[in-house]
Design a protein around this motif. Structure first.
Motif, PDB file in Angstrom:
ATOM      1  N   ARG A  30     -21.352 -24.339  30.440  1.00 17.87           N
ATOM      2  CA  ARG A  30     -22.528 -25.201  30.445  1.00 17.87           C
ATOM      3  C   ARG A  30     -23.245 -25.110  31.797  1.00 17.87           C
ATOM      4  O   ARG A  30     -24.485 -25.050  31.854  1.00 17.87           O
ATOM      5  N   LYS A  31     -22.457 -25.085  32.878  1.00 15.69           N
ATOM      6  CA  LYS A  31     -23.061 -24.958  34.209  1.00 15.69           C
ATOM      7  C   LYS A  31     -23.756 -23.619  34.354  1.00 15.69           C
ATOM      8  O   LYS A  31     -24.874 -23.540  34.899  1.00 15.69           O
ATOM      9  N   MET A  32     -23.136 -22.577  33.849  1.00 15.42           N
ATOM     10  CA  MET A  32     -23.735 -21.255  33.951  1.00 15.42           C
ATOM     11  C   MET A  32     -25.051 -21.196  33.194  1.00 15.42           C
ATOM     12  O   MET A  32     -26.013 -20.548  33.621  1.00 15.42           O
ATOM     13  N   GLY A  33     -25.120 -21.883  32.073  1.00 14.56           N
ATOM     14  CA  GLY A  33     -26.339 -21.895  31.277  1.00 14.56           C
ATOM     15  C   GLY A  33     -27.516 -22.526  32.000  1.00 14.56           C
ATOM     16  O   GLY A  33     -28.674 -22.242  31.669  1.00 14.56           O
ATOM     17  N   SER A  34     -27.220 -23.376  32.995  1.00 13.58           N
ATOM     18  CA  SER A  34     -28.297 -24.027  33.739  1.00 13.58           C
ATOM     19  C   SER A  34     -28.750 -23.206  34.944  1.00 13.58           C
ATOM     20  O   SER A  34     -29.741 -23.558  35.588  1.00 13.58           O
ATOM     21  N   MET A  35     -28.027 -22.115  35.258  1.00 13.17           N
ATOM     22  CA  MET A  35     -28.381 -21.285  36.408  1.00 13.17           C
ATOM     23  C   MET A  35     -29.331 -20.186  35.945  1.00 13.17           C
ATOM     24  O   MET A  35     -28.926 -19.065  35.637  1.00 13.17           O
ATOM     25  N   VAL A  36     -30.604 -20.534  35.848  1.00 12.08           N
ATOM     26  CA  VAL A  36     -31.586 -19.626  35.243  1.00 12.08           C
ATOM     27  C   VAL A  36     -31.750 -18.340  36.029  1.00 12.08           C
ATOM     28  O   VAL A  36     -32.161 -17.315  35.475  1.00 12.08           O
ATOM     29  N   ASP A  37     -31.417 -18.352  37.335  1.00 10.75           N
ATOM     30  CA  ASP A  37     -31.589 -17.145  38.136  1.00 10.75           C
ATOM     31  C   ASP A  37     -30.450 -16.150  37.948  1.00 10.75           C
ATOM     32  O   ASP A  37     -30.563 -14.993  38.369  1.00 10.75           O
ATOM     33  N   MET A  38     -29.346 -16.572  37.306  1.00  9.60           N
ATOM     34  CA  MET A  38     -28.196 -15.680  37.151  1.00  9.60           C
ATOM     35  C   MET A  38     -27.729 -15.517  35.708  1.00  9.60           C
ATOM     36  O   MET A  38     -27.023 -14.556  35.391  1.00  9.60           O
ATOM     37  N   VAL A  39     -28.088 -16.435  34.817  1.00  7.57           N
ATOM     38  CA  VAL A  39     -27.474 -16.459  33.495  1.00  7.57           C
ATOM     39  C   VAL A  39     -27.779 -15.211  32.676  1.00  7.57           C
ATOM     40  O   VAL A  39     -26.992 -14.809  31.805  1.00  7.57           O
TER      41      VAL A  39
END
Length: 547
Positions: free
Chosen positions: A149-158
């Motif tokens: 879920r946290k990764m999904g919010s990292m738009v610059d890396m996901v």
């Protein structure tokens, strides 16, 4: 003619060496007599040479590959090199099979039984009253959901990276956390990003469920997600060609947050392939690739995982099952004990310990005790605490919420008011934690449920009080004195409460205004001296008396 034959032999040798080099680079076996990969490589090389020589023998006998030809190949017509190679392959096969058998528990039951040294300890001496700041509330599956879920919010890396599945549980700055690196989302994403490396790792606080994506100033360049020389397994092999690394290497961070790979090296104590423990540890900086080799007893204190949980559980099972020999473990089964069907982790003495129950092999639904096994030192402690097996406690907790269909995680064993208590989270079908449960080990029909850990503990303490365990519950209250730093009125469940903070204290103290004995709190102001008798809770402590 001689020159032609020499060229043919040279070509065969070059092709054989090239094939061996490719095999080594892909499979990266240890060059070690205890490594099955080494034996497989030797057998493969000899088989390839034998095939080449057999092919030449056919040609030499005039049996050319002509369509419709009938091949006749007799043992007596074989050349000496072919016979030697065939004999060597047979000898290697016999030695490998014999070595495997002679290293097995069948021939070495007493040696396997002594691989693990077990100390019997008292439960209340080692397992102190529960401190909820050190209790991991999440299992690996729940941590994975939070990480994704946290990764999904990292738009610059996901779009380029995803979360690796490591999720190592460690102690970091005095609290239990799970850490895992990012990895490349696909081979194409690796191709476009590998020059820069992996920019971050995920850090999950197991007590607060706070999830952080830690961005690094220097990227992770050595990981499991690399394909060539920067692949962590290949990097280790080229530095330590004779070391047999354990199947599990662990991602950890030191107290400054620097990422490392902790790479245990297998040690075989019985014969060629038996009695595996850990003899050395290679610590590899995930950013620079720098490696440091330690004897297992010299690893730095901050490292938490050297022995995998599966290895420790297997060693305990050898100790419990082979007390009276191999055949007794199968037939008579006198005094045979084994671990239960699962394990969990406990933070204790600044180390991570594997917890699992101990039961007899008869299949009854009760434990005779439990063990804690240190993942850094292999120290093992046995506690004789009879009670319900974990599966029974999980079923008992699920029965309290059967209308909701929640499923229990594998429990932790806590000391609450000197009562051995199973603590577990209850998750819905999506894997989200919805409630918490406490189940008394010896009276597993005593079950308390709560939406929060604090509420669950409160209900459990009331349950203990109802069933006559009063003195222990009273002794669990603690005392604190100090000046009031802040007073905040709040409404919980329609009732008025005061949240109090004291100078120099990180905890919050909850004064329930529905309790008539506590209404005197309204006389106090910021700066006044106060003394609380309280029950320690998760994040918020429940005040029992004011003076």
């Amino acid at each position: 003619m001689k020159k032609k034959k020499f060229v043919q032999v040279l070509v065969f040798v070059v092709l054989g060496l090239a094939a061996l080099a490719v095999y080594y680079y892909v499979t990266i076996p240890a060059i070690n007599i205890h490594s099955s990969g080494t034996w497989a490589a030797m057998m493969l090389l000899l088989v390839l040479l034998l095939a080449l020589l057999v092919g030449r023998q056919f040609k030499k006998s005039g049996q050319d590959a002509v369509e419709g030809a009938v091949y006749k190949f007799r043992l007596k017509e074989m050349g000496l090199p072919v016979k030697l190679l065939g004999g060597l392959i047979l000898v290697l096969g016999v030695v490998y099979v014999a070595g495997s058998l002679l290293s097995s528990p069948f021939f070495n039951a007493s040696k396997y039984q002594k691989l693990l040294t077990i100390q019997e300890r008292a439960f209340t001496d080692d397992i102190k009253e529960v401190d909820y700041k050190t209790i991991p509330l999440l299992d690996k599956d729940s941590a994975s959901l939070l990480g994704n879920r946290k990764m999904g919010s990292m738009v610059d890396m996901v779009s380029q990276f995803e979360v690796s599945g490591d999720y190592s549980q460690i102690n970091y700055q005095g609290k239990p956390v799970r850490v895992t690196p990012l990895t490349y989302a696909s081979p194409i994403k690796w191709l476009t990003n590998q020059r820069g490396g992996i920019p971050a790792y995920i850090l999950i606080d197991m007590t607060t469920q706070n999830t952080e994506c830690v961005k690094l100033t220097e990227e992770i360049r050595y990981s499991k997600g690399e394909y060539f020389n920067r692949n962590i397994y290949r990097h280790l092999r080229f530095h330590y060609p004779t070391y047999i690394f354990d199947d599990q290497i662990f991602f950890e961070i030191d107290e400054e947050g620097t990422p490392y790979w902790v790479c245990p090296v297998k040690k075989f104590n019985i014969g060629l392939f038996g009695g595996q423990t850990i003899g050395r540890v290679v610590l590899c900086n995930a950013q620079t690739g720098e490696c440091v080799d330690y004897a297992v007893e010299d690893v730095p204190q901050w490292i938490d995982k050297v022995y995998s949980a599966d290895l420790l559980v297997n060693l305990y099972d050898y100790s419990g099952l082979l007390k009276h020999g191999y055949w007794n473990s199968l037939l008579g089964q006198r005094d045979c004990l084994q671990s239960t069907h699962g394990y969990n982790y406990i933070a204790l003495e600044d180390d991570v310990w594997v917890y699992t129950g101990v039961t007899s092999v008869s299949g009854d639904q009760s434990n005779v005790g439990f063990v804690l096994m240190n993942q850094r030192t292999m120290e093992t402690r046995y506690y004789k605490v009879e009670g319900a097996i974990e599966d029974s406690a999980m079923s008992s907790a699920e029965g309290q919420v059967q209308n909701l269909g929640y499923r229990s995680t594998f429990p932790l064993l806590l000391n609450i008011a000197d009562e051995p208590t199973y603590f577990m989270a209850l998750k819905d079908g999506a894997g989200l934690v919805k409630k918490y449960a406490m189940v008394n080990v010896q009276k597993y029909q005593w079950v308390a449920i709560g939406d929060t850990v604090q509420e669950c503990e409160k209900n459990y303490m009331e349950l203990l009080n109802t069933n006559g365990i009063v003195s222990a519950a009273a002794e669990s209250n603690k005392s604190v004195s100090g000046k009031i730093e802040s007073i905040s009125p709040v409404v919980l469940g329609g009732n008025s409460h005061y949240y109090i903070c004291l100078v120099g204290q990180d905890d919050i103290f909850d004064v329930d205004m529905t309790d008539a004995s506590l209404v005197t709190i309204i006389k106090y102001q910021v700066g006044d001296q106060v003394t609380f008798q309280y029950a320690e809770g998760y994040g918020v402590n429940e005040v029992k008396d004011i003076s």
